[in-house]
Design a protein around this motif. Structure first.
Motif, mmCIF file in Angstrom:
data_model
loop_
_atom_site.group_PDB
_atom_site.id
_atom_site.type_symbol
_atom_site.label_atom_id
_atom_site.label_comp_id
_atom_site.label_asym_id
_atom_site.label_seq_id
_atom_site.Cartn_x
_atom_site.Cartn_y
_atom_site.Cartn_z
ATOM 1 N N THR A 245 0.852 -1.180 0.000
ATOM 2 C CA THR A 245 0.000 0.000 0.000
ATOM 3 C C THR A 245 0.891 1.235 0.000
ATOM 4 O OG1 THR A 245 -1.736 -1.173 1.201
ATOM 5 C CG2 THR A 245 -1.829 1.231 1.225
ATOM 6 N N VAL A 246 0.532 2.213 -0.833
ATOM 7 C CA VAL A 246 1.356 3.409 -0.973
ATOM 8 C C VAL A 246 0.487 4.651 -0.828
ATOM 9 C CG1 VAL A 246 2.975 2.218 -2.495
ATOM 10 C CG2 VAL A 246 1.074 3.505 -3.497
ATOM 11 N N GLY A 247 1.152 5.774 -0.604
ATOM 12 C CA GLY A 247 0.452 7.049 -0.507
ATOM 13 C C GLY A 247 0.485 7.614 0.898
ATOM 14 N N ALA A 248 0.240 8.902 0.995
ATOM 15 C CA ALA A 248 0.212 9.591 2.284
ATOM 16 C C ALA A 248 -1.163 9.411 2.916
ATOM 17 C CB ALA A 248 0.521 11.076 2.094
ATOM 18 N N LEU A 249 -1.202 8.746 4.060
ATOM 19 C CA LEU A 249 -2.456 8.482 4.766
ATOM 20 C C LEU A 249 -2.357 9.002 6.189
ATOM 21 C CD1 LEU A 249 -3.113 4.846 3.496
ATOM 22 C CD2 LEU A 249 -4.438 6.882 2.915
ATOM 23 N N PRO A 250 -3.424 9.587 6.716
ATOM 24 C CA PRO A 250 -3.353 10.241 8.019
ATOM 25 C C PRO A 250 -3.476 9.282 9.197
ATOM 26 C CG PRO A 250 -5.559 10.484 7.128
ATOM 27 C CD PRO A 250 -4.744 9.783 6.066
ATOM 28 N N VAL A 251 -2.887 9.703 10.306
ATOM 29 C CA VAL A 251 -3.151 9.089 11.604
ATOM 30 C C VAL A 251 -4.177 9.988 12.291
ATOM 31 C CG1 VAL A 251 -2.205 8.391 13.833
ATOM 32 C CG2 VAL A 251 -0.809 8.185 11.759
ATOM 33 N N ARG A 252 -5.398 9.504 12.429
ATOM 34 C CA ARG A 252 -6.487 10.328 12.954
ATOM 35 C C ARG A 252 -6.471 10.351 14.473
ATOM 36 N NH1 ARG A 252 -8.315 8.025 8.213
ATOM 37 N NH2 ARG A 252 -9.300 9.525 6.785
ATOM 38 N N GLY A 253 -6.817 11.524 14.999
ATOM 39 C CA GLY A 253 -6.921 11.632 16.443
ATOM 40 C C GLY A 253 -8.195 11.031 16.977
ATOM 41 N N GLY A 255 -12.128 9.034 15.508
ATOM 42 C CA GLY A 255 -13.004 8.578 14.435
ATOM 43 C C GLY A 255 -12.269 7.915 13.285
ATOM 44 N N GLN A 256 -13.036 7.653 12.220
ATOM 45 C CA GLN A 256 -12.521 7.017 11.021
ATOM 46 C C GLN A 256 -12.708 7.892 9.789
ATOM 47 O OE1 GLN A 256 -14.313 3.142 10.645
ATOM 48 N NE2 GLN A 256 -13.194 2.293 12.381
ATOM 49 N N GLY A 257 -12.954 9.159 10.004
ATOM 50 C CA GLY A 257 -13.153 10.046 8.875
ATOM 51 C C GLY A 257 -14.506 9.916 8.222
ATOM 52 N N LEU A 258 -15.442 9.236 8.867
ATOM 53 C CA LEU A 258 -16.756 9.006 8.272
ATOM 54 C C LEU A 258 -17.684 10.204 8.430
ATOM 55 C CD1 LEU A 258 -17.262 5.326 9.442
ATOM 56 C CD2 LEU A 258 -16.714 6.119 7.146
ATOM 57 N N LEU A 259 -17.399 11.061 9.402
ATOM 58 C CA LEU A 259 -18.214 12.260 9.631
ATOM 59 C C LEU A 259 -17.305 13.448 9.872
ATOM 60 C CD1 LEU A 259 -21.131 11.239 12.013
ATOM 61 C CD2 LEU A 259 -21.294 11.969 9.643
ATOM 62 N N PRO A 260 -17.760 14.643 9.548
ATOM 63 C CA PRO A 260 -16.987 15.832 9.916
ATOM 64 C C PRO A 260 -16.866 15.946 11.433
ATOM 65 C CG PRO A 260 -18.700 16.362 8.315
ATOM 66 C CD PRO A 260 -18.974 14.979 8.801
ATOM 67 N N LEU A 261 -15.705 16.402 11.890
ATOM 68 C CA LEU A 261 -15.487 16.660 13.305
ATOM 69 C C LEU A 261 -15.284 18.158 13.508
ATOM 70 C CD1 LEU A 261 -13.023 13.765 14.241
ATOM 71 C CD2 LEU A 261 -15.496 13.852 14.586
ATOM 72 N N THR A 262 -15.596 18.644 14.703
ATOM 73 C CA THR A 262 -15.388 20.057 14.992
ATOM 74 C C THR A 262 -13.894 20.365 15.003
ATOM 75 O OG1 THR A 262 -15.604 19.465 17.326
ATOM 76 C CG2 THR A 262 -17.526 20.408 16.236
ATOM 77 N N GLY A 263 -13.541 21.526 14.462
ATOM 78 C CA GLY A 263 -12.136 21.851 14.262
ATOM 79 C C GLY A 263 -11.434 22.485 15.428
ATOM 80 N N HIS A 268 -9.461 15.933 18.035
ATOM 81 C CA HIS A 268 -9.891 15.651 16.667
ATOM 82 C C HIS A 268 -8.761 15.814 15.653
ATOM 83 C CE1 HIS A 268 -14.314 16.792 17.820
ATOM 84 N NE2 HIS A 268 -13.880 15.708 18.429
ATOM 85 N N GLU A 269 -7.679 16.451 16.030
ATOM 86 C CA GLU A 269 -6.620 16.769 15.076
ATOM 87 C C GLU A 269 -5.916 15.519 14.558
ATOM 88 O OE1 GLU A 269 -4.035 19.332 17.286
ATOM 89 O OE2 GLU A 269 -5.133 21.144 16.722
ATOM 90 N N TRP A 270 -5.416 15.618 13.331
ATOM 91 C CA TRP A 270 -4.549 14.566 12.809
ATOM 92 C C TRP A 270 -3.255 14.520 13.616
ATOM 93 C CZ3 TRP A 270 -4.560 14.717 6.694
ATOM 94 C CH2 TRP A 270 -5.828 14.303 6.247
ATOM 95 N N GLN A 271 -2.733 13.304 13.761
ATOM 96 C CA GLN A 271 -1.516 13.094 14.537
ATOM 97 C C GLN A 271 -0.288 12.882 13.655
ATOM 98 O OE1 GLN A 271 -2.024 13.377 17.964
ATOM 99 N NE2 GLN A 271 -4.066 13.901 17.185
ATOM 100 N N GLY A 272 -0.418 13.213 12.377
ATOM 101 C CA GLY A 272 0.678 12.996 11.443
ATOM 102 C C GLY A 272 0.272 12.038 10.336
ATOM 103 N N LEU A 273 1.256 11.459 9.649
ATOM 104 C CA LEU A 273 1.015 10.521 8.567
ATOM 105 C C LEU A 273 1.551 9.145 8.936
ATOM 106 C CD1 LEU A 273 2.038 12.753 5.508
ATOM 107 C CD2 LEU A 273 -0.254 12.380 6.440
ATOM 108 N N ILE A 274 0.898 8.111 8.417
ATOM 109 C CA ILE A 274 1.335 6.741 8.677
ATOM 110 C C ILE A 274 2.698 6.522 8.014
ATOM 111 C CG2 ILE A 274 0.789 4.301 8.392
ATOM 112 C CD1 ILE A 274 -2.156 5.091 8.155
#
Length: 583
Positions: A245-253, A255-263, A268-274
């Motif tokens: 598997t290739v590409g830049a993918l996020p480490v989510r703080g 959820g699974q990205g299925l719904l918008p989260l409050t900013g 809720h912030e991203w924790q970087g990239l895998i």
């Protein structure tokens, strides 16, 4: 709780979201969800006829030398997208001194997306979720002041000037918050995309991949591959087969990205990239084969994607490869147009057993009994009636289950997202058999939907009467009357949404297939390599050219065109590009 009061008390999508809620599934108020979706309608190709509408997907598999008849690794790949005229990709054969690169490219791209050189072959199947939405909250100071975890901050603003013929340039202000670029103002929805987190992203990774002549060089090229996220299949002349598997993918703080989260919530912030070395990969597996078909790779962590194709295509591919210890090029070619319906094999017995047969009239009973026979070998052949009746029954069952609770608009959107619809309905049939979504009327809904399906398609229609493949030109949908001149088809065809030989149709507009294999390629990894390919339409984008649609007949029958292995085998005309020497 799917009662109206239960829907309202769970969450207000435009307000704070309770992070204690389970990651999935959510229960949403349908009015709030409709309002949120309306904010991004301008980005939805299905609702905007002038937008390009790529529907990326693919099949890719590899067979190691120990499981092939000739003792060479076999590489097979077919990319899936919207079928169009001209085709999305075209075939190229590039000679750079002694190097050769062959495969599928798109106009303006430097190199080959899926293809092979003198050492290896590669293909990309779409996967991964690299984009999230965040609901921002403006502060009172100005439209550029937003609330963040540490208080109020000022977002970045930049202006983009778009030239317009005969008019002053159109000025667009792009606002970028800490969570990404705003897509709408009310509410302020910010898109965060991992590809924008890597400033050096570009085409260098693809160029390095095209010219790689070792497995380590292949890996090094993919380490810098940013977008789109994908599963790469690989085979080389030494007999190695591999996958990663290739590409830049996020480490989510959260959820699974299925719904918008409050900013403005730190959790809720991203924790970087895998990291690359944490993404799935395999080399020379003990099974002797590798396959990818947009299905879930692993449940996580790390989370690769929560929106995956149902496993029907990958299961069929793996089954066929597992049961063949002496695979040939012809076997690979046949599997690319395999029309066995694994979804029907899995679901139809459950649907049949759920019918109240006493309520069926004689005509519907005959259709019911024909499905009982077909399910023993469910192949979506064009000349059969059962694939059509099953497809109609499946669709009507979804309408019966979801429309009373979601309403017509959300149900329509759901059916337009085939993966979501498949996972939801198939899950209710196989796993959540006592779910409240059945409304306490499971037998009645299954029976009523069969009757409705029979009323729709009747007893005499066969699959090809409604399931035909159409390759539309972009202009035919914009300028009335051009379709007869620019389109290719419709042609009677088999297969369907869940078959390896993909013939994708929209559940809202059944059953014309508008998506499928935009290129098929099979390579025997010997020296010199033996390869064959085919694309729908042809090599030319000019409707008056003999090569505008001359490959379609072979594409429809599953045939492939052999590719030349040496320059001298290529007859005229040819085009040579010579670099200009600088003074």
């Amino acid at each position: 709780d799917v009662s109206p009061s239960g829907l309202r008390q769970w969450t207000q999508i435009l307000g704070p979201i309770d992070t204690r809620m389970p990651d999935f599934p959510y229960v949403l108020d349908n009015q709030d969800l409709s309002g949120l979706l309306a904010k991004t309608d301008h980005l939805e190709p299905q609702l905007q006829p002038l937008l390009s509408a790529p529907r990326l997907g693919s099949n890719g598999w590899l067979v190691g030398p120990g499981r092939t008849e000739q003792g060479h690794a076999l590489f097979a790949f077919d990319s899936h997208d919207a079928l169009s005229m001209p085709n999305l990709t075209y075939d190229v054969h590039l000679f750079v001194n002694q190097e050769q690169i062959r495969g599928a490219s798109v106009p303006g791209l430097l190199g080959v997306i899926n293809g092979f050189n003198e050492f290896m072959a590669w293909g990309f199947t779409n996967t991964g979720d690299s984009q999230d939405l965040f609901i921002e909250q403006r502060s009172a100071e100005s439209d550029l002041h937003f609330l963040g975890p540490e208080g109020v901050y000022v977002a970045q603003a930049s202006e983009v000037f778009i030239p317009v013929k005969g008019q002053p340039p159109h000025t667009l202000t792009v606002v970028t918050t800490k969570n990404g670029r705003l897509l709408s103002d009310n509410p302020p929805l910010a898109l965060r995309w991992s590809a924008l987190e890597v400033p050096e992203a570009g085409l260098d990774a693809l160029r390095a991949l095209n010219r790689a002549t070792s497995y380590s060089a292949f890996g090094a090229a993919l380490d810098s591959f940013v977008a789109p996220s994908a599963n790469a299949t690989y085979a080389d002349v030494t007999g190695r087969i591999a996958f990663r598997t290739v590409g830049a993918l996020p480490v989510r703080g959260a959820g699974q990205g299925l719904l918008p989260l409050t900013g403005d919530v730190r959790a809720h912030e991203w924790q970087g990239l895998i990291p690359n070395d944490k993404l799935p990969r395999s080399s020379n597996p003990a099974t002797g084969f590798v396959a990818a078909a947009n299905a879930r790779i692993q449940p996580g962590p790390p989370l690769i994607s929560a929106d995956n194709a149902p496993g029907y295509r990958i299961e069929r591919i793996q089954s066929q490869l597992r049961n063949n210890s002496a695979a040939t090029v012809a076997d690979m070619q046949a599997l690319q147009v395999d029309w066995f319906n694994t979804q029907a094999q899995r679901l139809l017995p459950l649907m049949l057993s759920g019918v109240d047969k006493a309520t069926l009239n004689d005509n519907v009973r005959v259709g019911f009994e024909s499905l009982e026979g077909w399910v023993l070998q469910p192949v979506n052949l064009p000349e059969l009636s059962q694939p059509l009746l099953f497809a109609a029954w499946y669709r009507h069952l979804g309408l019966q289950v979801f429309t009373p609770l979601l309403g017509e608009e959300l149900t329509r959107r759901m059916l337009s997202s085939a993966y979501v619809f498949n996972h939801a309905l198939d899950g209710l049939l196989q796993i959540y058999t006592d779910s409240p979504w059945w409304q306490g009327e499971k037998t009645e809904l299954i029976t009523k939907s069969l009757i409705s399906a029979f009323e729709e398609v009747g007893a005499t229609q066969i699959w090809q009467d409604q399931h035909q493949v159409l390759m539309s030109h972009e202009l035919s949908g914009v300028v009335p009357g051009l379709g007869w001149l620019l389109d290719d088809g419709p042609f009677a065809w088999g297969g369907g949404n869940p078959t390896v030989g993909r013939a994708r149709y929209n559940y809202n507009r059944p059953y014309t297939a508008t998506g499928g294999a935009t290129a098929r390629l099979v390579v025997s990894m010997q020296q010199p390599m033996q390869a064959a390919t085919i694309s729908p339409g042809g090599q030319s984008g000019h409707f008056m050219s003999v090569h505008y649609d001359d490959q379609t007949p072979l594409w429809l029958t599953g045939e492939l065109n052999p590719l030349a292995t040496q320059p001298e085998q290529l007859g005229p005309p040819t085009t040579s590009l010579m670099p200009i020497e600088e003074n």
